[in-house]
Design a protein around this motif. Structure first.
Motif, PDB file in Angstrom:
ATOM      1  N   PRO A   1       1.235  -1.307   0.220  1.00  0.00           N
ATOM      2  CA  PRO A   1       0.158  -0.342   0.158  1.00  0.00           C
ATOM      3  C   PRO A   1       1.042   1.300   0.107  1.00  0.00           C
ATOM      4  CG  PRO A   1       0.668  -0.945   2.127  1.00  0.00           C
ATOM      5  CD  PRO A   1       0.945  -1.499   1.197  1.00  0.00           C
ATOM      6  N   SER A   2      -0.134   2.360  -0.306  1.00  0.00           N
ATOM      7  CA  SER A   2       0.595   3.742   0.078  1.00  0.00           C
ATOM      8  C   SER A   2       1.776   3.487   1.223  1.00  0.00           C
ATOM      9  CB  SER A   2       0.336   4.660  -0.862  1.00  0.00           C
ATOM     10  OG  SER A   2      -0.686   5.306   0.194  1.00  0.00           O
ATOM     11  N   PRO A   3       2.643   4.518   1.599  1.00  0.00           N
ATOM     12  CA  PRO A   3       3.041   4.975   2.342  1.00  0.00           C
ATOM     13  C   PRO A   3       1.502   5.722   3.585  1.00  0.00           C
ATOM     14  CG  PRO A   3       4.499   5.485   1.151  1.00  0.00           C
ATOM     15  CD  PRO A   3       3.306   5.173   0.420  1.00  0.00           C
ATOM     16  N   ALA A   4       1.012   6.310   3.261  1.00  0.00           N
ATOM     17  CA  ALA A   4      -0.058   7.255   3.775  1.00  0.00           C
ATOM     18  C   ALA A   4      -0.681   6.014   4.228  1.00  0.00           C
ATOM     19  CB  ALA A   4      -0.966   7.968   2.601  1.00  0.00           C
ATOM     20  N   LEU A   5      -1.365   5.225   3.117  1.00  0.00           N
ATOM     21  CA  LEU A   5      -2.331   3.756   3.598  1.00  0.00           C
ATOM     22  C   LEU A   5      -2.128   3.101   4.520  1.00  0.00           C
ATOM     23  CD1 LEU A   5      -3.941   3.159   0.427  1.00  0.00           C
ATOM     24  CD2 LEU A   5      -4.911   4.057   1.898  1.00  0.00           C
ATOM     25  N   ALA A   6      -0.580   2.855   4.501  1.00  0.00           N
ATOM     26  CA  ALA A   6      -0.329   1.827   5.522  1.00  0.00           C
ATOM     27  C   ALA A   6      -0.168   2.304   6.351  1.00  0.00           C
ATOM     28  CB  ALA A   6       1.932   1.982   4.897  1.00  0.00           C
ATOM     29  N   GLU A   7       0.434   4.015   6.615  1.00  0.00           N
ATOM     30  CA  GLU A   7       0.244   4.699   8.419  1.00  0.00           C
ATOM     31  C   GLU A   7      -1.337   3.982   8.652  1.00  0.00           C
ATOM     32  OE1 GLU A   7       1.572   6.705  11.757  1.00  0.00           O
ATOM     33  OE2 GLU A   7       2.896   4.819  10.579  1.00  0.00           O
ATOM     34  N   MET A   8      -2.224   5.093   8.030  1.00  0.00           N
ATOM     35  CA  MET A   8      -3.458   5.028   8.419  1.00  0.00           C
ATOM     36  C   MET A   8      -3.636   3.450   9.133  1.00  0.00           C
ATOM     37  SD  MET A   8      -5.504   6.599   9.388  1.00  0.00           S
ATOM     38  CE  MET A   8      -5.601   8.260   8.434  1.00  0.00           C
ATOM     39  N   ALA A   9      -3.006   2.474   8.297  1.00  0.00           N
ATOM     40  CA  ALA A   9      -3.710   0.753   9.184  1.00  0.00           C
ATOM     41  C   ALA A   9      -3.171   1.031   9.890  1.00  0.00           C
ATOM     42  CB  ALA A   9      -3.667  -0.507   7.526  1.00  0.00           C
ATOM     43  N   ARG A  10      -1.921   1.336   9.915  1.00  0.00           N
ATOM     44  CA  ARG A  10      -0.894   1.234  11.905  1.00  0.00           C
ATOM     45  C   ARG A  10      -1.806   1.906  12.757  1.00  0.00           C
ATOM     46  NH1 ARG A  10       1.343   3.738  15.064  1.00  0.00           N
ATOM     47  NH2 ARG A  10       1.522   5.505  13.551  1.00  0.00           N
ATOM     48  N   LYS A  11      -2.780   2.884  12.400  1.00  0.00           N
ATOM     49  CA  LYS A  11      -3.078   3.677  13.603  1.00  0.00           C
ATOM     50  C   LYS A  11      -4.350   2.877  13.926  1.00  0.00           C
ATOM     51  CE  LYS A  11      -0.874   8.326  11.969  1.00  0.00           C
ATOM     52  NZ  LYS A  11      -1.360   9.766  11.696  1.00  0.00           N
ATOM     53  N   ILE A  12      -5.200   2.530  12.448  1.00  0.00           N
ATOM     54  CA  ILE A  12      -5.908   1.840  12.974  1.00  0.00           C
ATOM     55  C   ILE A  12      -6.149  -0.198  13.885  1.00  0.00           C
ATOM     56  CG2 ILE A  12      -8.291   0.192  11.902  1.00  0.00           C
ATOM     57  CD1 ILE A  12      -8.412   2.719   9.436  1.00  0.00           C
ATOM     58  N   THR A  13      -5.020  -0.332  13.365  1.00  0.00           N
ATOM     59  CA  THR A  13      -4.931  -1.397  14.232  1.00  0.00           C
ATOM     60  C   THR A  13      -4.460  -0.908  15.943  1.00  0.00           C
ATOM     61  OG1 THR A  13      -3.855  -2.612  12.423  1.00  0.00           O
ATOM     62  CG2 THR A  13      -3.202  -3.298  14.471  1.00  0.00           C
ATOM     63  N   GLU A  14      -3.965  -0.154  15.718  1.00  0.00           N
ATOM     64  CA  GLU A  14      -2.817   0.319  17.300  1.00  0.00           C
ATOM     65  C   GLU A  14      -4.332   1.142  17.969  1.00  0.00           C
ATOM     66  OE1 GLU A  14      -1.520   3.978  17.503  1.00  0.00           O
ATOM     67  OE2 GLU A  14       0.445   3.077  17.826  1.00  0.00           O
ATOM     68  N   ALA A  15      -5.396   1.823  17.372  1.00  0.00           N
ATOM     69  CA  ALA A  15      -6.810   1.977  18.796  1.00  0.00           C
ATOM     70  C   ALA A  15      -7.383   0.994  18.385  1.00  0.00           C
ATOM     71  CB  ALA A  15      -7.598   2.854  17.584  1.00  0.00           C
ATOM     72  N   LEU A  16      -7.280  -0.699  17.958  1.00  0.00           N
ATOM     73  CA  LEU A  16      -8.259  -1.368  18.009  1.00  0.00           C
ATOM     74  C   LEU A  16      -7.676  -2.548  18.607  1.00  0.00           C
ATOM     75  CD1 LEU A  16      -8.725  -2.726  14.559  1.00  0.00           C
ATOM     76  CD2 LEU A  16     -10.562  -2.333  15.744  1.00  0.00           C
ATOM     77  N   ASP A  17      -6.169  -2.082  19.558  1.00  0.00           N
ATOM     78  CA  ASP A  17      -6.006  -2.715  20.361  1.00  0.00           C
ATOM     79  C   ASP A  17      -5.746  -2.055  21.576  1.00  0.00           C
ATOM     80  OD1 ASP A  17      -5.175  -4.922  18.860  1.00  0.00           O
ATOM     81  OD2 ASP A  17      -2.865  -4.417  17.716  1.00  0.00           O
ATOM     82  N   ALA A  18      -6.281  -1.009  21.411  1.00  0.00           N
ATOM     83  CA  ALA A  18      -5.699  -0.018  22.700  1.00  0.00           C
ATOM     84  C   ALA A  18      -6.758  -0.626  23.933  1.00  0.00           C
ATOM     85  CB  ALA A  18      -5.765   1.026  22.392  1.00  0.00           C
ATOM     86  N   ALA A  19      -7.580  -1.633  23.514  1.00  0.00           N
ATOM     87  CA  ALA A  19      -8.566  -1.301  24.708  1.00  0.00           C
ATOM     88  C   ALA A  19      -8.403  -2.330  25.643  1.00  0.00           C
ATOM     89  CB  ALA A  19      -9.916  -1.830  23.772  1.00  0.00           C
TER      90      ALA A  19
END
Length: 135
Positions: free
Chosen positions: A117-135
């Motif tokens: 994926p583009s760097p922007a999409l890869a970074e957004m995916a990382r942030k989403i995954t981080e938010a999922l795992d923060a609970a």
């Protein structure tokens, strides 16, 4: 055992899941945001179990707003964490289902099956995954 989610709980799940796809589309605006949103939404529509029923319901309670990616993220990322928290408390088996459903949707949105994926999409995916795992 039947699991009963409130209307607010369901709205949180829908906002979180569809918000994650919207974040991916916003982050990939230089490419094809419509294709990103379509691919991610199709993946969400393939969900099963309680999560699948909640995401498939016709509803107008999905609240996605913001004039920038940052404003949208300020709303969606906490909703992802809240969705995971409420499912871990009320339906632990469904928490994993929700997480994997969102991950499949962001992978589809990023089209990782077609390469990097583009760097922007890869970074957004990382942030989403981080938010999922923060609970």
């Amino acid at each position: 055992m039947s699991i009963t989610l409130t209307d607010q709980d369901k709205a949180t799940l829908r906002t979180a899941a569809y918000g994650a796809v919207s974040l991916m589309a916003a982050a990939g605006a230089a490419g094809s945001p419509h294709k990103i949103a379509t691919d991610g939404s199709i993946a969400l529509a393939s969900a099963t179990g309680l999560v699948g029923h909640v995401l498939a319901a016709k509803s107008k309670d999905i609240k996605l707003y913001g004039k920038s990616v940052a404003e949208l993220a300020d709303h969606v990322l906490p909703a992802l964490t809240a969705a995971m928290s409420l499912l871990k408390q009320q339906a632990p088996a469904e928490a994993g289902n929700f997480r994997s459903t969102v991950i499949v949707a962001i992978d589809a949105a990023a089209r990782t099956h077609q390469g990097q994926p583009s760097p922007a999409l890869a970074e957004m995916a990382r942030k989403i995954t981080e938010a999922l795992d923060a609970a």
